[in-house]
Design a protein around this motif. Structure first.
Motif, PDB file in Angstrom:
ATOM      1  N   GLU A  29      20.362 -16.975 -43.099  1.00 20.68           N
ATOM      2  CA  GLU A  29      20.447 -15.522 -43.204  1.00 20.68           C
ATOM      3  C   GLU A  29      21.490 -15.082 -44.219  1.00 20.68           C
ATOM      4  O   GLU A  29      21.424 -13.985 -44.738  1.00 20.68           O
ATOM      5  N   GLY A  30      22.462 -15.902 -44.502  1.00 17.68           N
ATOM      6  CA  GLY A  30      23.521 -15.559 -45.445  1.00 17.68           C
ATOM      7  C   GLY A  30      23.984 -16.781 -46.212  1.00 17.68           C
ATOM      8  O   GLY A  30      23.516 -17.893 -45.967  1.00 17.68           O
ATOM      9  N   PHE A  84      19.589 -15.057 -63.882  1.00 13.97           N
ATOM     10  CA  PHE A  84      18.882 -14.668 -62.667  1.00 13.97           C
ATOM     11  C   PHE A  84      17.451 -15.176 -62.741  1.00 13.97           C
ATOM     12  O   PHE A  84      16.605 -14.527 -63.343  1.00 13.97           O
ATOM     13  N   PRO A  85      17.182 -16.340 -62.145  1.00 16.01           N
ATOM     14  CA  PRO A  85      15.820 -16.862 -62.183  1.00 16.01           C
ATOM     15  C   PRO A  85      14.829 -15.864 -61.594  1.00 16.01           C
ATOM     16  O   PRO A  85      15.058 -15.295 -60.537  1.00 16.01           O
ATOM     17  N   ASP A  86      13.770 -15.609 -62.319  1.00 16.61           N
ATOM     18  CA  ASP A  86      12.702 -14.688 -61.923  1.00 16.61           C
ATOM     19  C   ASP A  86      11.452 -15.541 -61.787  1.00 16.61           C
ATOM     20  O   ASP A  86      10.942 -16.046 -62.774  1.00 16.61           O
ATOM     21  N   ARG A  87      11.003 -15.745 -60.546  1.00 17.83           N
ATOM     22  CA  ARG A  87       9.847 -16.603 -60.304  1.00 17.83           C
ATOM     23  C   ARG A  87       8.740 -15.832 -59.602  1.00 17.83           C
ATOM     24  O   ARG A  87       8.989 -14.829 -58.956  1.00 17.83           O
ATOM     25  N   THR A  88       7.534 -16.314 -59.706  1.00 20.49           N
ATOM     26  CA  THR A  88       6.356 -15.627 -59.190  1.00 20.49           C
ATOM     27  C   THR A  88       5.967 -16.154 -57.811  1.00 20.49           C
ATOM     28  O   THR A  88       5.883 -17.364 -57.605  1.00 20.49           O
ATOM     29  N   ILE A  89       5.706 -15.244 -56.884  1.00 23.13           N
ATOM     30  CA  ILE A  89       5.153 -15.621 -55.581  1.00 23.13           C
ATOM     31  C   ILE A  89       3.644 -15.706 -55.772  1.00 23.13           C
ATOM     32  O   ILE A  89       3.000 -14.719 -56.135  1.00 23.13           O
ATOM     33  N   GLY A 105      16.492 -14.715 -58.149  1.00 22.33           N
ATOM     34  CA  GLY A 105      17.509 -15.583 -57.596  1.00 22.33           C
ATOM     35  C   GLY A 105      18.812 -15.469 -58.355  1.00 22.33           C
ATOM     36  O   GLY A 105      18.846 -15.050 -59.513  1.00 22.33           O
ATOM     37  N   LYS A 106      19.880 -15.820 -57.663  1.00 20.12           N
ATOM     38  CA  LYS A 106      21.204 -15.810 -58.290  1.00 20.12           C
ATOM     39  C   LYS A 106      22.015 -16.947 -57.682  1.00 20.12           C
ATOM     40  O   LYS A 106      22.182 -17.011 -56.465  1.00 20.12           O
ATOM     41  N   ILE A 107      22.485 -17.860 -58.531  1.00 21.14           N
ATOM     42  CA  ILE A 107      23.340 -18.942 -58.054  1.00 21.14           C
ATOM     43  C   ILE A 107      24.696 -18.324 -57.746  1.00 21.14           C
ATOM     44  O   ILE A 107      25.339 -17.756 -58.631  1.00 21.14           O
ATOM     45  N   GLU A 117      21.941 -20.549 -53.572  1.00 23.97           N
ATOM     46  CA  GLU A 117      21.244 -19.517 -54.329  1.00 23.97           C
ATOM     47  C   GLU A 117      20.885 -18.369 -53.393  1.00 23.97           C
ATOM     48  O   GLU A 117      20.345 -18.582 -52.315  1.00 23.97           O
ATOM     49  N   GLU A 118      21.221 -17.152 -53.817  1.00 22.80           N
ATOM     50  CA  GLU A 118      20.810 -15.959 -53.083  1.00 22.80           C
ATOM     51  C   GLU A 118      19.499 -15.495 -53.691  1.00 22.80           C
ATOM     52  O   GLU A 118      19.377 -15.399 -54.911  1.00 22.80           O
TER      53      GLU A 118
END
Length: 126
Positions: A29-30, A84-89, A105-107, A117-118
């Protein structure tokens, strides 16, 4: 084909093995490792460039607790070590059947081969 796993000209890196601590791919969760575990990430990451620290990732986020228990989201895309990784669902199962969307995402912490990674997921499903 030659594979070098150490030194300045390394072409391959061992990221995880079956002998690593199983909490390595935990969804919490965090960011605190003691946060409540809500699932697991099952990922295949392929580094395909010596020029940049990036990888092609295919990841299943499998939920094991809460209202999404038994469901999963599948994410595909390029992950960079910085930025900021931008990935596709590209899909999902259970409550996320036929899901589409994207993940940012953000490391937030990295040490050696370990990272926290958040991620924020924006999901449309039917």
């Amino acid at each position: 084909m030659s594979i070098t796993v150490s030194g300045p000209a390394a072409t391959s890196f061992i990221i995880a093995s079956l002998n690593n601590d199983s909490s390595s791919f935990g969804l919490t969760e965090g960011p605190d490792p003691g946060s409540r575990l809500v699932g697991r990430a099952e990922s295949l990451d392929v580094i395909a460039s010596l020029a940049s620290r990036s990888a092609l990732t295919a990841t299943n986020f499998v939920f094991t607790e809460g209202k999404h228990h038994g469901s999963s989201l599948t994410v595909l895309g390029r992950a960079a070590v910085r930025g900021f990784p931008d990935r596709t669902i590209i899909g999902g199962s259970g409550r996320f059947r036929m899901a589409r969307g994207f993940m940012l995402g953000k490391i937030i912490k990295a040490t050696g081969i370990s990272a926290v990674e958040e991620v924020d997921m924006y999901v449309l499903n039917y």
